[in-house]
Motif scaffolding. Structure first.
Motif, PDB file in Angstrom:
ATOM      1  N   TYR A 132       0.840  -1.207   0.000  1.00 29.44           N
ATOM      2  CA  TYR A 132       0.000   0.000   0.000  1.00 29.44           C
ATOM      3  C   TYR A 132       0.874   1.256   0.000  1.00 29.44           C
ATOM      4  N   LEU A 133       1.912   1.267   0.828  1.00 24.44           N
ATOM      5  CA  LEU A 133       2.828   2.413   0.862  1.00 24.44           C
ATOM      6  C   LEU A 133       3.560   2.581  -0.470  1.00 24.44           C
ATOM      7  N   ALA A 134       3.921   1.480  -1.105  1.00 27.99           N
ATOM      8  CA  ALA A 134       4.613   1.567  -2.390  1.00 27.99           C
ATOM      9  C   ALA A 134       3.705   2.173  -3.457  1.00 27.99           C
ATOM     10  N   HIS A 135       2.412   1.852  -3.392  1.00 26.40           N
ATOM     11  CA  HIS A 135       1.466   2.388  -4.375  1.00 26.40           C
ATOM     12  C   HIS A 135       1.074   3.834  -4.075  1.00 26.40           C
TER      13      HIS A 135
ATOM     14  N   GLU B 184       2.683  12.554   4.861  1.00 26.86           N
ATOM     15  CA  GLU B 184       2.987  13.077   6.191  1.00 26.86           C
ATOM     16  C   GLU B 184       4.401  12.725   6.636  1.00 26.86           C
ATOM     17  N   THR B 185       4.915  11.616   6.154  1.00 28.58           N
ATOM     18  CA  THR B 185       6.267  11.198   6.529  1.00 28.58           C
ATOM     19  C   THR B 185       7.257  11.342   5.369  1.00 28.58           C
TER      20      THR B 185
END
Length: 196
Positions: free
Chosen positions: A142-145, A150-151
């Motif tokens: 999910y983070l890769a997509h 915010e980070t």
């Protein structure tokens, strides 16, 4: 002259037997059918778990940058979560392969309670492993997509499309294995709960 025949009295406990829910041949046939379905679901779960581990393990992609000596690379072993995923799904697939002989025992002997109980306990253990590894890998995918603004984590799937497709496919395949393990546990519990 009267003829009298003495018949010894038998206790009510000896003469009363509980009638089985199903006649014995039908009950054995029903259990055998459930055991065959168990075997088929196990084969499907083996394929899904092995496919998930293989897809994640082969998810390397290299992008050239200006020169051939300087490159960007994305690989599953760059992420601890993906390494855990590969090991966990390979372990689940290995367990499912090793559980096939026990599943065959329940086909040959539908009344075998010990083999069925062992399978249901180990299925629950390996279902937990599959869910935890699949959920952790899904979070990284999910983070890769999408990234996380915010980070200041950028989405990398715009550049590493093959890598993202392979990891996404591996996560989907792992959840197919989880679904099949769920069906196995529910079916085994249902079969085990019936009176023997």
């Amino acid at each position: 002259m009267s003829t009298k025949i003495d018949v010894p009295e038998s206790s009510n406990a000896d003469t009363r037997e509980k009638a089985p829910l199903l006649p014995a041949p039908r009950q054995a046939g029903w259990r055998r059918g459930m055991a065959i379905m168990d075997f088929i679901l196990r084969l499907g779960a083996v394929a899904a778990a092995l496919g998930a581990a293989a897809a994640m393990g082969a998810s390397d992609q290299t992008l050239p940058f200006f020169t051939q000596f300087f490159r960007f690379e994305a690989s599953y072993d760059d992420f601890t979560t993906f390494r855990f995923f590969v090991i966990a799904m390979a372990s689940v697939a290995g367990y499912l392969v090793l559980s096939l002989p026990f599943s065959v025992v329940t086909i040959v002997r539908p009344q075998a309670v010990g083999a069925r109980l062992l399978l249901i306990i180990l299925d629950i253990v390996f279902l937990t492993l599959a869910v935890s590894s699949g959920a952790a890998a899904a979070a990284i995918v999910y983070l890769a997509h999408n990234g996380n603004p915010e980070t200041n984590w950028l989405a990398v799937c715009g550049q590493f499309t093959d890598f993202c497709q392979a990891t996404s496919g591996a996560v989907v395949s792992s959840f197919v294995a989880v679904l099949l393990l769920d069906f196995l546990i529910i079916m085994s519990a249902f079969t085990f709960s019936k009176k023997h």
